[in-house]
Design an enzyme around this catalytic site. Structure first.
Site, PDB file in Angstrom:
ATOM      1  N   ASP A 134       0.840  -1.191   0.000  1.00  0.00           N
ATOM      2  CA  ASP A 134       0.000   0.000   0.000  1.00  0.00           C
ATOM      3  C   ASP A 134       0.878   1.245   0.000  1.00  0.00           C
ATOM      4  OD1 ASP A 134      -2.476   1.252  -0.109  1.00  0.00           O
ATOM      5  OD2 ASP A 134      -2.603   1.470   2.065  1.00  0.00           O
ATOM      6  N   HIS A 141      -4.530  13.651   1.001  1.00  0.00           N
ATOM      7  CA  HIS A 141      -4.762  12.767   2.147  1.00  0.00           C
ATOM      8  C   HIS A 141      -3.565  12.818   3.106  1.00  0.00           C
ATOM      9  CE1 HIS A 141      -5.858   9.143   4.426  1.00  0.00           C
ATOM     10  NE2 HIS A 141      -4.645   8.673   4.195  1.00  0.00           N
ATOM     11  N   GLU A 206     -10.871   3.520   3.206  1.00  0.00           N
ATOM     12  CA  GLU A 206      -9.943   4.354   2.433  1.00  0.00           C
ATOM     13  C   GLU A 206     -10.207   4.112   0.953  1.00  0.00           C
ATOM     14  OE1 GLU A 206      -5.845   3.813   3.680  1.00  0.00           O
ATOM     15  OE2 GLU A 206      -6.131   5.241   5.332  1.00  0.00           O
ATOM     16  N   GLU A 208      -9.112   3.985  -2.640  1.00  0.00           N
ATOM     17  CA  GLU A 208      -7.822   3.847  -3.329  1.00  0.00           C
ATOM     18  C   GLU A 208      -7.999   3.232  -4.718  1.00  0.00           C
ATOM     19  OE1 GLU A 208      -4.553   2.276  -1.105  1.00  0.00           O
ATOM     20  OE2 GLU A 208      -5.363   2.951   0.835  1.00  0.00           O
ATOM     21  N   ASP A 240      -9.076   0.137   1.563  1.00  0.00           N
ATOM     22  CA  ASP A 240      -8.126  -0.232   2.615  1.00  0.00           C
ATOM     23  C   ASP A 240      -8.771   0.074   3.969  1.00  0.00           C
ATOM     24  OD1 ASP A 240      -5.848  -0.791   4.076  1.00  0.00           O
ATOM     25  OD2 ASP A 240      -4.910   1.152   3.677  1.00  0.00           O
ATOM     26  N   ARG A 244      -8.820   3.151  13.010  1.00  0.00           N
ATOM     27  CA  ARG A 244      -8.019   4.342  13.319  1.00  0.00           C
ATOM     28  C   ARG A 244      -7.505   4.371  14.743  1.00  0.00           C
ATOM     29  NH1 ARG A 244      -6.566   5.499   8.360  1.00  0.00           N
ATOM     30  NH2 ARG A 244      -8.308   6.146   7.015  1.00  0.00           N
ATOM     31  N   GLN A 247      -4.649   2.010  14.851  1.00  0.00           N
ATOM     32  CA  GLN A 247      -3.564   2.603  14.060  1.00  0.00           C
ATOM     33  C   GLN A 247      -2.813   3.682  14.852  1.00  0.00           C
ATOM     34  OE1 GLN A 247      -4.966   4.333  10.385  1.00  0.00           O
ATOM     35  NE2 GLN A 247      -2.931   4.939   9.685  1.00  0.00           N
ATOM     36  N   LYS A 260      -4.748  -2.448   9.678  1.00  0.00           N
ATOM     37  CA  LYS A 260      -5.061  -2.518   8.252  1.00  0.00           C
ATOM     38  C   LYS A 260      -5.221  -3.949   7.754  1.00  0.00           C
ATOM     39  CE  LYS A 260      -3.992   1.942   7.291  1.00  0.00           C
ATOM     40  NZ  LYS A 260      -4.714   2.848   6.401  1.00  0.00           N
ATOM     41  N   THR A 264      -8.862  -6.177   3.209  1.00  0.00           N
ATOM     42  CA  THR A 264      -8.743  -5.170   2.157  1.00  0.00           C
ATOM     43  C   THR A 264      -9.672  -5.633   1.044  1.00  0.00           C
ATOM     44  OG1 THR A 264      -6.419  -4.845   2.723  1.00  0.00           O
ATOM     45  CG2 THR A 264      -7.148  -3.993   0.585  1.00  0.00           C
ATOM     46  N   GLU A 381     -10.730  12.030   7.582  1.00  0.00           N
ATOM     47  CA  GLU A 381     -10.606  13.385   7.049  1.00  0.00           C
ATOM     48  C   GLU A 381     -11.960  14.110   7.065  1.00  0.00           C
ATOM     49  OE1 GLU A 381      -8.533  11.175   3.736  1.00  0.00           O
ATOM     50  OE2 GLU A 381      -7.910  13.237   3.305  1.00  0.00           O
TER      51      GLU A 381
HETATM   52 MN    MN Z   1      -4.201   2.893   2.605  1.00  0.00          MN
END
Ligand code: MN
Length: 434
Positions: A134, A141, A206, A208, A240, A244, A247, A260, A264, A381
């Site tokens: 990744d 971001h 996420e 992506e 993804d 949080r 993380q 993570k 996925t 975000e």
């Molecule tokens: Mn990611």
């Protein structure tokens, strides 16, 4: 010159199809009526069964070699063949499916044996994934998240020199539609000095771009930036999923780990470089004061046409919205133009130290946010880490994902004078922690 009347197909549902008109022809792996997973091509509302078509004798030469390499329920062998075989197959598929094709009658006569409805089929991962990496090339971001985690120091000094990435977990990549079990883990609740263990309270998505690697390199060799585009087999959407709270506690100093690796999700269709050709763009010029990439990352052709203009969309539905028939809430409309590094730069960088890439490896681009709130590619975000909850038409509010929530990623390529194509969907519904 752009064609004003795009090619039409005798597969009626392909003409004007949101995702899969004749101009797209993505490959994937599916099963039908309990069959073993097999390769197919999406066309309109149907899937063209490549293995049945091979048996019916409609391929020869390099196109036949290409289809033979798709057998066995995974496309790794086909990815390894590279561009020439992929183009030969595409040309043959265009011949077969264009309006007026001499084989129209023969193909249509076989009905669902050759062209089952996609809604009657189940999709699988398109390849056996050896490794998943990744990246972090969405600069908006990186800045947004950097501000939340390090208000004084949002973008670390390496960002504009190195395509940042981490090695992800290939074993938990799953196709669209797979449920997302809320992970458990270790977190440090706000105001506490000791960690606790329990279900993730800040589950996020996420947005992506996924990149499927084609021909790889031998260990010790590297892929030159000028050749890198030829080592890409195709593209997909990638979610993804991110915990949080886990993380934030675990990520220093080595980066994301268990936050993570629980799942996925990818969209199951492999969109080819040939289908995306009309939607290529020049890589946006770097702002004044930004460093130029080092020579091993800089190629004039890549800078001139190595970026993409692909609209990216994120939708959210909750259990109660689905029950009451409310439409999905659009969280995000972003674009692949917000990539600070091109896909070719990711490939060149990944292999520059002699690391071996292999056919079927998967890259994520990193979250692709735009500069505005309605273009952000994660809830972290959008809600500023939970400080600004969003309101839904159902009256519910969300800081992060709740059990029963479903996230839907979509992508669409639009250009005047060309048929629009899409990627299909990448969906996942959150289940309670076990
Ligand atoms: Mn990611």
């Amino acid at each position: 010159m752009p064609s004003t009347s795009p090619l039409r197909s005798w597969v009626a549902s392909a003409n004007g199809h949101r995702d899969f008109p004749l101009q797209n022809l993505p490959l994937g792996v599916f099963s039908h009526n309990g069959s073993a997973p097999r390769s197919g091509v999406a066309i309109g509302e149907h899937i063209f069964d490549l293995e049945a078509a091979l048996a019916a004798g409609v391929f020869e030469g390099l196109a036949r070699t290409a289809v033979e390499a798709t057998r066995g329920g995974q496309l790794n062998g086909f990815f390894q063949l590279g561009r020439e075989a992929r183009v030969a197959l595409r040309e043959r598929l265009l011949e077969l499916f264009t309006e007026g094709s001499t084989l129209h009658g023969k193909l249509e006569a076989q009905g669902a044996k050759l062209l089952p409805l996609a809604t009657d089929c189940q999709m699988h991962l398109p390849a056996k994934i050896g490794d998943y990496t990744d990246f972090y090339v969405g600069i908006e971001h990186a800045q947004n998240v950097g501000k939340l985690f390090r208000p004084d120091n949002p973008l670390l000094p390496n960002y504009k020199h190195v395509p940042i990435g981490y090695h992800g977990r290939a074993s938990t990549v799953r196709p669209s539609g797979t449920d997302v079990r809320r992970p458990k883990g270790q977190t440090l609740p706000a105001g506490h000095s000791e960690p606790t263990f329990g279900p993730c309270a800040r589950l996020d998505f996420e947005l992506e771009l996924g990149i499927w690697i084609g021909q790889g390199n031998d260990m010790g060799d590297s892929i030159e930036i000028a050749d890198a585009a030829d080592h890409i087999a195709g593209y997909c959407l990638l979610n993804d999923w991110s915990a949080r709270d886990i993380q934030a506690w675990e990520y220093q100093p080595l980066g994301p780990f268990l936050s993570k690796s629980f799942i996925t999700s990818v969209s199951p269709w492999v969109i080819t470089a040939e289908a995306l050709a009309p939607f290529r763009r020049a890589q946006p010029a770097r702002p004044d004061g930004d460093p130029q990439p080092l020579a091993y990352l800089l190629d004039p052709r890549d800078q001139a046409s190595g970026a993409f203009d692909i609209e990216l969309e994120v939708l959210l539905t909750t259990e109660s919205m689905r029950e009451t028939g409310l439409p999905p809430h659009r969280l995000t409309l972003s674009n692949t133009r917000h990539m600070y590094w091109t896909v070719a730069q990711m490939v060149a960088h990944h292999s520059v130290n002699g690391c071996q890439l292999q056919a079927g490896d998967l890259f994520g681009s990193g979250t692709l946010s735009g500069p505005h709130n309605d273009q952000f590619g994660s809830l972290l975000e959008i809600t500023e880490g939970g400080k600004k909850p969003i309101e839904l038409a159902s009256g519910e509010v969300r800081k992060f994902l709740e059990d029963g929530d479903e996230i839907i990623l979509r992508a669409r390529c639009v250009r005047e004078g060309f048929a629009s194509i899409g990627f299909g969907e990448c969906r996942g519904t959150v289940l309670p922690a076990r």
